[in-house]
Design a protein around this motif. Structure first.
Motif, PDB file in Angstrom:
ATOM      1  N   GLU A  30       0.174  -1.407   0.319  1.00 39.90           N
ATOM      2  CA  GLU A  30       0.392  -0.328  -0.283  1.00 39.90           C
ATOM      3  C   GLU A  30       1.102   0.977   0.260  1.00 39.90           C
ATOM      4  N   PHE A  31       2.033   1.371   0.292  1.00 40.27           N
ATOM      5  CA  PHE A  31       2.926   1.867   0.032  1.00 40.27           C
ATOM      6  C   PHE A  31       4.372   2.576  -0.632  1.00 40.27           C
ATOM      7  N   GLN A  32       3.821   2.066  -1.435  1.00 39.80           N
ATOM      8  CA  GLN A  32       5.050   2.329  -3.010  1.00 39.80           C
ATOM      9  C   GLN A  32       4.565   3.508  -3.515  1.00 39.80           C
ATOM     10  N   ILE A  33       5.503   3.957  -3.782  1.00 42.26           N
ATOM     11  CA  ILE A  33       5.718   5.586  -4.497  1.00 42.26           C
ATOM     12  C   ILE A  33       4.052   5.982  -5.300  1.00 42.26           C
ATOM     13  N   ASP A  34       3.756   7.353  -4.713  1.00 45.86           N
ATOM     14  CA  ASP A  34       2.868   7.549  -5.615  1.00 45.86           C
ATOM     15  C   ASP A  34       2.933   8.493  -7.316  1.00 45.86           C
ATOM     16  N   LEU A  35       1.587   7.919  -7.772  1.00 48.84           N
ATOM     17  CA  LEU A  35       2.854   8.400  -9.135  1.00 48.84           C
ATOM     18  C   LEU A  35       1.860   9.212 -10.349  1.00 48.84           C
ATOM     19  N   LEU A  67      20.166  10.167 -17.095  1.00 50.42           N
ATOM     20  CA  LEU A  67      19.608  10.714 -15.852  1.00 50.42           C
ATOM     21  C   LEU A  67      19.221  10.001 -14.611  1.00 50.42           C
ATOM     22  N   PRO A  68      18.488  10.483 -13.664  1.00 53.11           N
ATOM     23  CA  PRO A  68      17.977   9.683 -12.530  1.00 53.11           C
ATOM     24  C   PRO A  68      17.145   9.872 -12.803  1.00 53.11           C
ATOM     25  N   ALA A  69      15.409   8.675 -13.146  1.00 52.46           N
ATOM     26  CA  ALA A  69      14.289   8.372 -13.751  1.00 52.46           C
ATOM     27  C   ALA A  69      13.521   9.374 -12.477  1.00 52.46           C
ATOM     28  N   PHE A  70      14.347   9.931 -10.895  1.00 52.71           N
ATOM     29  CA  PHE A  70      13.266  10.197 -10.211  1.00 52.71           C
ATOM     30  C   PHE A  70      13.171  11.946 -10.304  1.00 52.71           C
ATOM     31  N   ILE A  71      14.494  11.968 -11.169  1.00 52.33           N
ATOM     32  CA  ILE A  71      14.497  13.586 -11.855  1.00 52.33           C
ATOM     33  C   ILE A  71      13.671  13.829 -12.528  1.00 52.33           C
ATOM     34  N   ASP A  72      12.388  14.737 -11.747  1.00 51.09           N
ATOM     35  CA  ASP A  72      11.599  15.046 -12.731  1.00 51.09           C
ATOM     36  C   ASP A  72      11.710  16.574 -13.755  1.00 51.09           C
ATOM     37  N   SER A 128       7.718  13.134   5.595  1.00 44.19           N
ATOM     38  CA  SER A 128       6.517  12.580   5.846  1.00 44.19           C
ATOM     39  C   SER A 128       5.023  12.942   5.966  1.00 44.19           C
ATOM     40  N   LEU A 129       5.383  14.195   5.857  1.00 44.63           N
ATOM     41  CA  LEU A 129       3.961  15.037   5.648  1.00 44.63           C
ATOM     42  C   LEU A 129       3.962  14.876   4.169  1.00 44.63           C
ATOM     43  N   PRO A 130       2.517  15.364   4.176  1.00 41.22           N
ATOM     44  CA  PRO A 130       2.289  15.123   2.254  1.00 41.22           C
ATOM     45  C   PRO A 130       2.753  15.760   1.749  1.00 41.22           C
ATOM     46  N   VAL A 131       2.443  15.364   0.343  1.00 42.99           N
ATOM     47  CA  VAL A 131       2.615  15.995  -1.064  1.00 42.99           C
ATOM     48  C   VAL A 131       1.918  17.414  -0.622  1.00 42.99           C
ATOM     49  N   SER A 132       0.687  17.768  -0.398  1.00 43.20           N
ATOM     50  CA  SER A 132       0.677  19.527  -0.677  1.00 43.20           C
ATOM     51  C   SER A 132       0.933  20.392   0.893  1.00 43.20           C
ATOM     52  N   ARG A 170       2.971  14.802  -9.486  1.00 38.48           N
ATOM     53  CA  ARG A 170       4.664  14.012  -9.727  1.00 38.48           C
ATOM     54  C   ARG A 170       5.825  14.756  -9.329  1.00 38.48           C
ATOM     55  N   PRO A 171       6.099  16.116  -9.880  1.00 36.18           N
ATOM     56  CA  PRO A 171       7.274  17.076  -9.520  1.00 36.18           C
ATOM     57  C   PRO A 171       7.585  16.968  -7.971  1.00 36.18           C
TER      58      PRO A 171
END
Ligand code: FSO
Ligand code: SF4
Length: 554
Positions: free
Chosen positions: A133-138, A520-525, A188-192, A143-144
């Motif tokens: 349930e905790f995998q990265i939210d895509l 380049l890293p895939a996690f750099i938007d 741990s804080l939400p994206v918002s 995303r950014p």
């Protein structure tokens, strides 16, 4: 599963069904759950500190290090070990809650932090299910920010690994632990809660923190074993019983040398342990015979042929095939199902295997190329006057830092070709396992006033990026300028999260125009990449000749 934390991630986007590293979907879920737990634990710690709860910080600080380290690429593939970590983490949370009583609980409730019914004490199967349930939210619009949070998390993982090595040598710094704990809480804080700008600032701060982590480890290593000195390392094995030590942990090498002293068993380094040969307190053992093999990705062929046991002190462990898995021992955060894991400091079980195995025979015919190592900051700065003079008189025209990780992709040949094509009046500083691409090649010396300055200076392991930075700063100081104005180019090969933390450190220091590869890293938007290109001139590696021209022009 979804994981994109390392360079070899599938199609440059993400591993889904199984990791290219060999990580299963189950282990991936457990790692995701452990990261989630670390965020949870440090949120509890954060509020506990604010409410003066009797601190048990040392325990959670150490747990932060081992937990993060275990989730690095090619470190731990063992489901049961992750189950143990999760149980340990849960106990820590419970201790805080107990000490904090109702007061802490109500603060945690106000902040939406869970205080009961944890998901961490379930049977393995259930843990895996929860972890999924905790995998990265895509989600596209998040995303950014999501990706930049991951970038920071990987930077923290790298620095945590360095702090853990330093801790094992008795070197700790509570302010660095504090940063890590607070950073995990923040993540741990939400994206918002985040703007992209604030996260970029956070990423650079993490680079600053990692610089201090590497500085602490440098102090731990050099105060424990002396400063690296120029050393010619044999790569030709000698007849006799043998043990191979890989990874980055110098303390393990030292313990093993002590415990095998006078036994007629020879010890060899592999991969990132190569610089171990240059430390006075390690090289003094005559049974440290040199280095065997190359970088981590070659281990399956090399370990199969090694006629003795192998100790994996840290990453990078490739899932070992049956033909040699019985001879592989793991340490610290490293783990793999059914491999023997050594807790404590007694290596007798491993030494027993060394006595039983064949050992090297008939090695006299072999005559492999030696490697010169030991250009840590003390050694290199001892040559500073000569080097500065050589620059002033035009004998050295340019410096390159060609370093970082190695890996199996053919695109990594770029770094080998680049090293080969650098002009003869230039010097290459190198570090980490990427150097195996060219460290046995004869790239010559620079003859200057009766001295021979080697063209390749091996600064050490990836964490010795600290040394390389100090060398660059000393040069800048000598020429009364800044690092970006020096005739110095950076070509960095990255693979896993320690390289991410080093990259953040270089960016924090304001170092510009870094050539980065092989991809380049895939996690750099893309939106973040744009900013990094604008601010720092980061660029992907391209054509060797074109890039070299640009580097020399700069
Ligand atoms: Fe290499 Fe692996 Fe040192 Fe990394 S052995 S790839 S950056 O873990 O740590 O350079
Ligand atoms: Fe894939 Fe790398 Fe993650 Fe392994 S660590 S699953 S190879 S992205």
């Amino acid at each position: 599963m979804f994981c994109f934390q390392c360079e070899q991630t599938i199609n440059g986007k993400g591993c889904t069904a199984k990791g290219k590293c060999g990580k299963t979907a189950e282990v991936s879920a457990l790692q995701d759950l452990l990261i989630e737990q670390l965020k949870h634990l440090n949120s509890v710690v954060h509020h506990a500190k604010e409410n003066d709860v009797k601190p048990v910080t040392t325990y959670s600080d150490h747990f932060n290090l081992e937990g993060l380290f275990a989730t690095l690429t090619n470190v731990n593939f063992d489901e049961k070990r992750f189950q143990k970590y999760l149980h340990k983490g849960e106990k820590l949370i419970e201790t805080y809650l107990k000490n904090g009583g109702e007061k802490l609980k109500s603060v945690l409730h106000e902040n939406g932090i869970q205080t009961a019914d944890f998901s961490y004490s379930k049977p393995l199967k259930e843990l895996i299910k929860t972890g999924k349930e905790f995998q990265i939210d895509l989600t596209e619009e998040k995303r950014p920010v999501t990706f930049t949070k991951e970038l920071i998390m990987y930077g923290l993982k790298g620095g945590a690994a360095y702090l853990d090595h330093a801790r094992l040598l008795g070197y700790e710094d509570t302010s660095l632990y504090h940063y890590l704990s607070e950073a995990l809480q923040k993540l741990s804080l939400p994206v918002s809660e985040f703007s992209l700008e604030s996260l970029l600032e956070f990423a650079l701060q993490t680079g600053n923190w990692n610089l201090s982590c590497m500085e602490l480890l440098n102090r731990a290593n050099t105060e424990s074993y002396g400063h690296p000195e120029i050393t010619t390392v044999s790569t030709t094995p000698v007849d006799g019983k043998c043990i191979l030590v890989s990874g980055h942990d110098l303390r393990d090498l030292k313990l093993l040398l002590e415990q095998t002293d006078g036994m007629g068993i020879n010890v060899y380094t592999h991969g990132e342990m190569l610089p171990g040969n240059s430390y006075p307190e390690l090289k003094k053992y005559s049974h440290l015979k040199g280095n065997y093999g190359g970088a981590w990705q070659d281990q399956v062929t090399e370990f199969a042929k090694f006629p003795g046991p192998i100790l994996m002190t840290t990453n990078c462990l490739v899932p070992p095939p049956k033909k040699y898995s019985k001879r592989v021992f793991t340490r610290s955060s490293v783990g793999y199902e059914n491999l023997k894991h050594i807790e404590g400091d007694d290596f007798s079980e491993l030494i027993k295997v060394a006595k039983k195995e064949k050992g090297f025979k008939n090695t006299k015919k072999l005559a492999l190329k030696d490697i010169i190592v030991g250009f840590g900051m003390n050694q290199t700065l001892a040559l500073a006057d000569l080097i500065i003079d050589a620059v002033k008189e035009g004998a050295i025209k340019h410096f390159f830092l060609i370093g970082g990780c190695d890996g199996a992709e053919k695109e990594r040949n770029y770094f080998e070709k680049l090293a080969e094509k650098t002009p003869k009046d230039t010097v290459i500083l190198t570090l980490a396992c990427g150097k195996y691409r060219f460290n046995k090649k004869d790239l010559g010396v620079i003859e200057f006033k009766g001295n021979k300055i080697p063209r390749v200076l091996d600064v050490g392991q990836c964490n010795d990026a600290y040394s390389a930075i100090q060398i660059a700063l000393a040069l800048a100081n000598a020429f009364d300028t800044d690092v970006n104005s020096l005739p110095l180019s950076f070509a960095i090969s990255w693979f896993e999260q320690k390289a991410v933390s080093i990259l953040l450190t270089l960016l924090h220091l304001g170092i510009k125009n870094i050539f980065l590869g092989p991809a380049l890293p895939a996690f750099i938007d893309p939106s973040v990449l744009d900013v990094l290109v604008k601010l720092f001139g980061i660029r992907p590696i391209g054509d060797v000749d074109e890039d070299l021209k640009l580097m020399l022009k700069n």
